[in-house]
Design an enzyme around this catalytic site. Structure first.
Site, short mmCIF file in Angstrom:
data_model
loop_
_atom_site.label_atom_id
_atom_site.label_comp_id
_atom_site.label_asym_id
_atom_site.label_seq_id
_atom_site.Cartn_x
_atom_site.Cartn_y
_atom_site.Cartn_z
N TYR A 134 0.73 -1.31 0.12
CA TYR A 134 0.03 -0.08 -0.02
C TYR A 134 0.78 1.26 -0.17
O TYR A 134 0.26 2.32 -0.19
CB TYR A 134 -0.95 -0.02 1.28
CG TYR A 134 -2.16 -0.70 1.04
CD1 TYR A 134 -2.14 -2.12 0.96
CD2 TYR A 134 -3.61 -0.34 0.59
CE1 TYR A 134 -3.02 -3.11 0.76
CE2 TYR A 134 -4.58 -0.96 0.44
CZ TYR A 134 -4.43 -2.47 0.40
OH TYR A 134 -5.37 -2.96 0.24
N LYS A 201 1.27 -14.47 4.87
CA LYS A 201 1.51 -15.53 3.78
C LYS A 201 3.21 -15.89 3.62
O LYS A 201 3.95 -15.64 2.69
CB LYS A 201 1.21 -14.73 2.49
CG LYS A 201 1.04 -15.52 1.41
CD LYS A 201 -0.03 -16.69 1.42
CE LYS A 201 0.06 -17.72 -0.05
NZ LYS A 201 -0.55 -19.03 0.47
N ASP A 247 -4.42 -17.99 3.22
CA ASP A 247 -5.39 -18.48 2.48
C ASP A 247 -6.08 -19.39 3.47
O ASP A 247 -7.22 -19.79 3.56
CB ASP A 247 -5.15 -19.17 1.29
CG ASP A 247 -3.42 -19.87 1.52
OD1 ASP A 247 -2.79 -19.22 2.13
OD2 ASP A 247 -3.22 -21.05 1.17
N ASP A 271 -7.08 -5.81 4.68
CA ASP A 271 -7.98 -5.47 3.60
C ASP A 271 -8.89 -6.46 3.10
O ASP A 271 -10.11 -6.22 3.29
CB ASP A 271 -7.40 -4.76 2.36
CG ASP A 271 -8.24 -3.74 1.63
OD1 ASP A 271 -9.35 -3.50 2.12
OD2 ASP A 271 -7.62 -3.17 0.70
#
Ligand code: NAI
Length: 381
Positions: A134, A201, A247, A271
């Site tokens: 971001y 992740k 995930d 987000d």
């Protein structure tokens, strides 16, 4: 006691929501504390109203006031379409170093949800707000900047990326991670929440998302040893700090929502998971939120300016009102917050609601923003 709170009405539906919400908030404080706690609401200008009155979208006086403030609340601010305009929200977040975006996700009975047991969802997301992809360090495919960076990667780092690629960078720091995770663990400890899950992740992005995981555990170990434990060595009464790959966590929150309470995560994951969880409880339009620095808690309605319904008395004021309830909790006024939550539950159960909510209920009666807020005011107690 008078509590000073800055407010920004916001654009689009912001002014009508503020007008409808304020009496509900004042009444909740009055009823909960018999006049012993009141808010002195002080307006700051930003957005279209500021442009009309001062010629600037974000006047310096507004930023100055916020820099030394402890509490503020805002309606939505529009981002003018076209080049050269930075989002006011992003400017506020960066200038004020509002590094933690905190979104509680809970179910309000009566609202249609895609889950069998939406009432099991009771989570609070702590999303890092200042780092990660971001930061906007990215270069268009074929641009001189992209070519320079790609040539550097090829020639100096031995990395073979296509020279045609568009390219973006994902900076994440120990400081940025630790201050976020610190806030999440302290919140879990103070609110009696059972766990903090580090969402990452790190199996793929070892030195950014993987480092987030490592730094997160370090905070737990080095700063909260007395109140935290890990999943492999659980201790009664302590906050379990655990981690999940992003995930897998998306599956987990659907399959075993009761196993997750506070979730701490980098910017991009945050987000995604915030909206996914809000959708699970059917509450995208109801979700409250706050952006925090070390000195300022800046509460906000999480929806946008809804230009299509602005000025038509159709907006749902709940996200703003529930953000204010969150602010009351933060101010140490939980009775007023609880009273607002009970009122929202009651009015939803009566099914006399704004159009967006009526669309998610059977046999509901639609009322305008102003009437809906009046009903909330009447339901306080
Ligand atoms: P939006 O949230 O304004 O609208 C999305 C949909 O939800 C629309 O159908 C709208 O009518 C509806 N909606 C939103 N809030 C509602 C409410 N309180 N009651 C009833 N219906 C509601 O998102 P959109 O259209 O993407 O953005 C519009 C503007 O808002 C843009 O300029 C955007 O930059 C800004 N925005 C500002 C935010 C903030 O200040 N935190 C957050 C999101 C968008």
């Amino acid at each position: 006691m008078q509590h000073s709170v800055f407010f920004i009405e916001g654009d689009g539906i912001g002014p009508e929501i503020w007008k409808a919400a304020r009496p509900v908030l004042d009444a909740a404080l009055d009823k909960a504390y018999g006049g012993n706690h009141q808010v002195d609401w002080q307006e700051l200008l930003a957005g279209e109203k500021a442009l009309r009155e001062t010629g600037e979208l974000l006047p310096a006086a507004t930023l100055e006031a916020l820099k030394s403030a402890a509490l503020a609340i805002k309606g939505p601010l529009g981002t003018p379409v076209g080049k050269g305009f930075r989002s006011l929200n992003v400017t506020l977040r960066q200038t004020l170093d509002l590094y933690a975006c905190i979104r509680p996700i809970r179910y309000f009975p009566g609202i249609a949800s895609p889950l069998k047991h939406p009432e099991y969802v009771d989570m609070v997301i702590f999303r890092e707000n200042t780092e990660d992809l971001y930061l906007g360090i990215e270069y268009k495919s074929g641009s001189p900047e992209a070519k320079k960076l790609l040539a550097f990667l090829r020639d100096s780092m031995g990395v073979a990326v296509s020279q045609e690629a568009g390219i973006g960078l994902k900076p994440m720091t120990e400081k940025g991670t630790k201050r976020l995770v610190r806030k999440a663990i302290a919140f879990a400890r103070d609110r009696g929440r059972g766990s903090v899950t580090l969402m990452h992740k790190g199996n793929i992005m070892k030195f950014t998302e993987g480092a987030f995981r490592e730094w997160g555990y370090e905070v737990a170990r080095e700063e909260f040893a007395a109140v935290c434990c890990t999943e492999d060595a659980p201790e009664a009464g302590k906050v379990v700090v655990k981690d999940r790959i992003a995930d897998a966590l998306f599956q987990e929150v659907l399959l075993h929502p009761r196993d997750y309470s506070v979730i701490a995560t980098p910017n991009l994951n945050g987000d995604y998971i915030s909206d996914a969880l809000a959708a699970q409880v059917g509450g995208l339009g109801m979700a409250p939120g706050v952006n925090m620095s070390d000195s300022l808690a800046f509460f906000e309605a999480t929806h946008g300016t809804a230009p299509a319904i602005a000025g038509k008395d159709k907006a749902n004021p709940c996200s703003f009102i529930l953000s204010a309830a969150m602010m009351f909790e933060h101010m140490g006024l939980p009775e007023a917050a609880a009273m607002i939550h009970r009122a929202v539950n009651k009015v939803l159960a009566d099914k006399t609601v704004t159009g967006d909510l009526a669309g998610q209920m059977e046999n509901a009666v639609t009322v305008g923003c102003e009437r809906f807020a009046e009903l909330l005011g009447e339901a306080l107690g």
